[in-house]
Structure formats: C-alpha cells, structure tokens
Design a protein around this motif. Structure first.
Motif, PDB file in Angstrom:
ATOM      1  N   THR A  50      45.554  46.469  30.786  1.00 41.70           N
ATOM      2  CA  THR A  50      46.232  45.232  31.270  1.00 41.70           C
ATOM      3  C   THR A  50      45.887  44.140  30.597  1.00 41.70           C
ATOM      4  O   THR A  50      44.990  43.968  29.792  1.00 41.70           O
ATOM      5  CB  THR A  50      45.735  45.176  32.789  1.00 41.70           C
ATOM      6  N   ALA A  52      44.439  41.356  31.607  1.00 41.53           N
ATOM      7  CA  ALA A  52      42.983  40.996  31.941  1.00 41.53           C
ATOM      8  C   ALA A  52      42.168  41.834  31.157  1.00 41.53           C
ATOM      9  O   ALA A  52      40.994  41.203  30.354  1.00 41.53           O
ATOM     10  CB  ALA A  52      42.477  41.282  33.245  1.00 41.53           C
ATOM     11  N   GLN A  53      42.222  43.124  31.023  1.00 46.11           N
ATOM     12  CA  GLN A  53      41.505  44.220  30.364  1.00 46.11           C
ATOM     13  C   GLN A  53      41.228  43.904  28.710  1.00 46.11           C
ATOM     14  O   GLN A  53      40.311  43.907  28.009  1.00 46.11           O
ATOM     15  CB  GLN A  53      41.746  45.443  30.553  1.00 46.11           C
ATOM     16  N   HIS A  83      37.565  40.626  38.338  1.00 46.81           N
ATOM     17  CA  HIS A  83      37.873  42.101  37.808  1.00 46.81           C
ATOM     18  C   HIS A  83      36.715  42.673  37.189  1.00 46.81           C
ATOM     19  O   HIS A  83      36.917  43.858  36.907  1.00 46.81           O
ATOM     20  CB  HIS A  83      38.814  41.757  36.719  1.00 46.81           C
ATOM     21  N   TYR A 162      42.515  53.828  39.181  1.00 46.74           N
ATOM     22  CA  TYR A 162      42.366  52.563  38.887  1.00 46.74           C
ATOM     23  C   TYR A 162      42.276  52.664  37.476  1.00 46.74           C
ATOM     24  O   TYR A 162      42.145  53.959  36.608  1.00 46.74           O
ATOM     25  CB  TYR A 162      41.126  52.016  39.374  1.00 46.74           C
ATOM     26  N   SER A 163      42.013  51.718  36.533  1.00 48.99           N
ATOM     27  CA  SER A 163      41.762  51.753  35.176  1.00 48.99           C
ATOM     28  C   SER A 163      40.402  51.015  34.940  1.00 48.99           C
ATOM     29  O   SER A 163      40.310  49.887  35.534  1.00 48.99           O
ATOM     30  CB  SER A 163      42.891  51.339  34.255  1.00 48.99           C
ATOM     31  N   HIS A 164      39.944  51.292  33.887  1.00 53.05           N
ATOM     32  CA  HIS A 164      38.778  50.375  33.467  1.00 53.05           C
ATOM     33  C   HIS A 164      38.715  50.367  32.087  1.00 53.05           C
ATOM     34  O   HIS A 164      38.524  51.178  31.406  1.00 53.05           O
ATOM     35  CB  HIS A 164      37.232  50.799  34.462  1.00 53.05           C
ATOM     36  N   CYS A 181      35.834  46.214  33.230  1.00 56.27           N
ATOM     37  CA  CYS A 181      36.833  45.282  33.591  1.00 56.27           C
ATOM     38  C   CYS A 181      37.798  46.341  34.364  1.00 56.27           C
ATOM     39  O   CYS A 181      38.533  47.062  33.792  1.00 56.27           O
ATOM     40  CB  CYS A 181      37.653  44.679  32.498  1.00 56.27           C
ATOM     41  N   SER A 183      41.115  47.473  36.698  1.00 52.78           N
ATOM     42  CA  SER A 183      42.392  46.812  37.431  1.00 52.78           C
ATOM     43  C   SER A 183      43.012  48.059  38.452  1.00 52.78           C
ATOM     44  O   SER A 183      42.856  49.289  37.944  1.00 52.78           O
ATOM     45  CB  SER A 183      43.399  47.138  36.213  1.00 52.78           C
ATOM     46  N   CYS A 184      43.207  47.661  39.652  1.00 54.34           N
ATOM     47  CA  CYS A 184      43.268  48.851  40.483  1.00 54.34           C
ATOM     48  C   CYS A 184      44.707  48.014  41.348  1.00 54.34           C
ATOM     49  O   CYS A 184      44.424  47.431  42.084  1.00 54.34           O
ATOM     50  CB  CYS A 184      42.246  48.821  41.591  1.00 54.34           C
ATOM     51  N   PRO A 185      45.765  48.407  41.068  1.00 58.47           N
ATOM     52  CA  PRO A 185      47.161  47.837  41.424  1.00 58.47           C
ATOM     53  C   PRO A 185      47.201  48.100  42.983  1.00 58.47           C
ATOM     54  O   PRO A 185      47.780  47.229  43.833  1.00 58.47           O
ATOM     55  CB  PRO A 185      47.985  48.553  40.759  1.00 58.47           C
TER      56      PRO A 185
END
Length: 187
Positions: A50, A52-53, A83, A162-164, A181, A183-185
C-alpha cells in the motif's frame, strides 16, 4: 391426602416415602481457554504494498544503517504512525512491544493490546501466532531487507486478513528494532 416432611423425606399418606430433592450449588464455569489463533503467511513482492507501507519502506531505506531518534516523529508528521507497531530489544533480549498499530488493536482487542505493551512478543496469549510472526520479524531484522506479507489470522470470531511491511535495524551494540506497518482494509 396428608403430606408431612420428616427428616429429609417426603411422606405421602405415611405409606410411601420419597427422598427430598437435594439442592446443589453449581460451581462457576471454568473460563474458556484463549482461542488458538494461527496465521497463514504469504510472501508478497514489495511493489504491491500500500502507499503507506511503500512510504515506510522508503523512509527505512534512508535510515537502514541506524534507527534515527526522529523516526517516530517523522512517521507521525507523514500521518503513518497509526499504521505502525514498533518492537525493540536490548542486546540478547526478546523483542518487546513499544507501540501497537491501530488496526492490530481493533483486530485483537484493546485488552490484548494493553497486556502486550511492554511485554515480549513471545508472551502473547496467542502464542502460536506470535511464534509464526516472530520468524518474519527475525528475517526483517537479520536479513537487512524489508519483508512484505499478506497474513490471514484464523481462530478469531471471523478471520482477519491484513498485510504488513516489516523493516528492522540492528545497532552496533546489538540492540534490535522492528517496525511493522499494517494495512487491514476490513478495519
């Protein structure tokens, strides 16, 4: 019909004796054990992270030799701190939670987050999950390169996906630090 109660027996017409019902006090139910939370971890190319990541990854690349003292402030200025989870370890010690990402708090609960802050990752009540993600943390710290994963948590009331982006540092003195960091939509 005459009913007389004598010495814990119920006597009906004095002919047949029926035992008095006993009253049993039930014990409080045993607390149910923590659900077994496990993860399925899928490595992803860094290029699909993402925004942010990707930004965190670029910030890390600019400081990967040493964790700058301003890094948390830089993340906050960029609007990225919410995040991020941050763990650090003294030389030879375990990684300890210093900050937990907002999405992680929503997924695992405020009570979980409160009990984890200041404690080693391995002390997580979701120990199987903690061990699985610890391997990823170690790779990011020791490998010297970012690690980007898609993670599916099983064992919660509903699965969490989620992704990290994991980035790490090791100081010359042997201290370690990890930034995740998240991201969990769905949160």
């Amino acid at each position: 019909m005459t009913i007389i109660a004598i010495q814990n027996c119920l006597i009906i017409d004095r002919a047949s004796q029926l035992p008095m019902p006993s009253i049993r006090r039930s014990r409080p139910p045993k607390p149910s054990p923590e659900p077994l939370v496990t993860a399925t971890i899928h490595r992803q190319p860094i290029g699909v992270a993402t925004d942010a990541q990707s930004t965190v990854c670029e910030m890390w690349r600019g400081s990967k030799a040493a964790l700058p003292p301003t890094f948390a402030g830089d993340l906050a200025t960029a609007g990225l701190l919410r995040h991020c989870s941050f763990l650090s370890a003294e030389r030879g010690g375990p990684l300890v939670f210093r900050r937990i990402a907002d999405a992680t708090v929503r997924a695992l609960g405020t009570e979980w987050a409160r009990q984890q802050l200041g404690k080693p990752n391995e002390d997580d009540p979701h120990s199987e999950y903690a061990l699985q993600v610890s391997e990823q943390y170690a790779e990011a710290i020791e490998g010297g390169e970012p690690v980007y994963n898609l993670v599916v948590l099983h064992g919660l009331p509903t699965p969490v996906i989620y992704s990290h982006m994991l980035v790490g540092w090791t100081s010359p003195e042997g201290q370690k630090a990890l930034l995740s960091c998240v991201s969990c939509p769905s949160f």
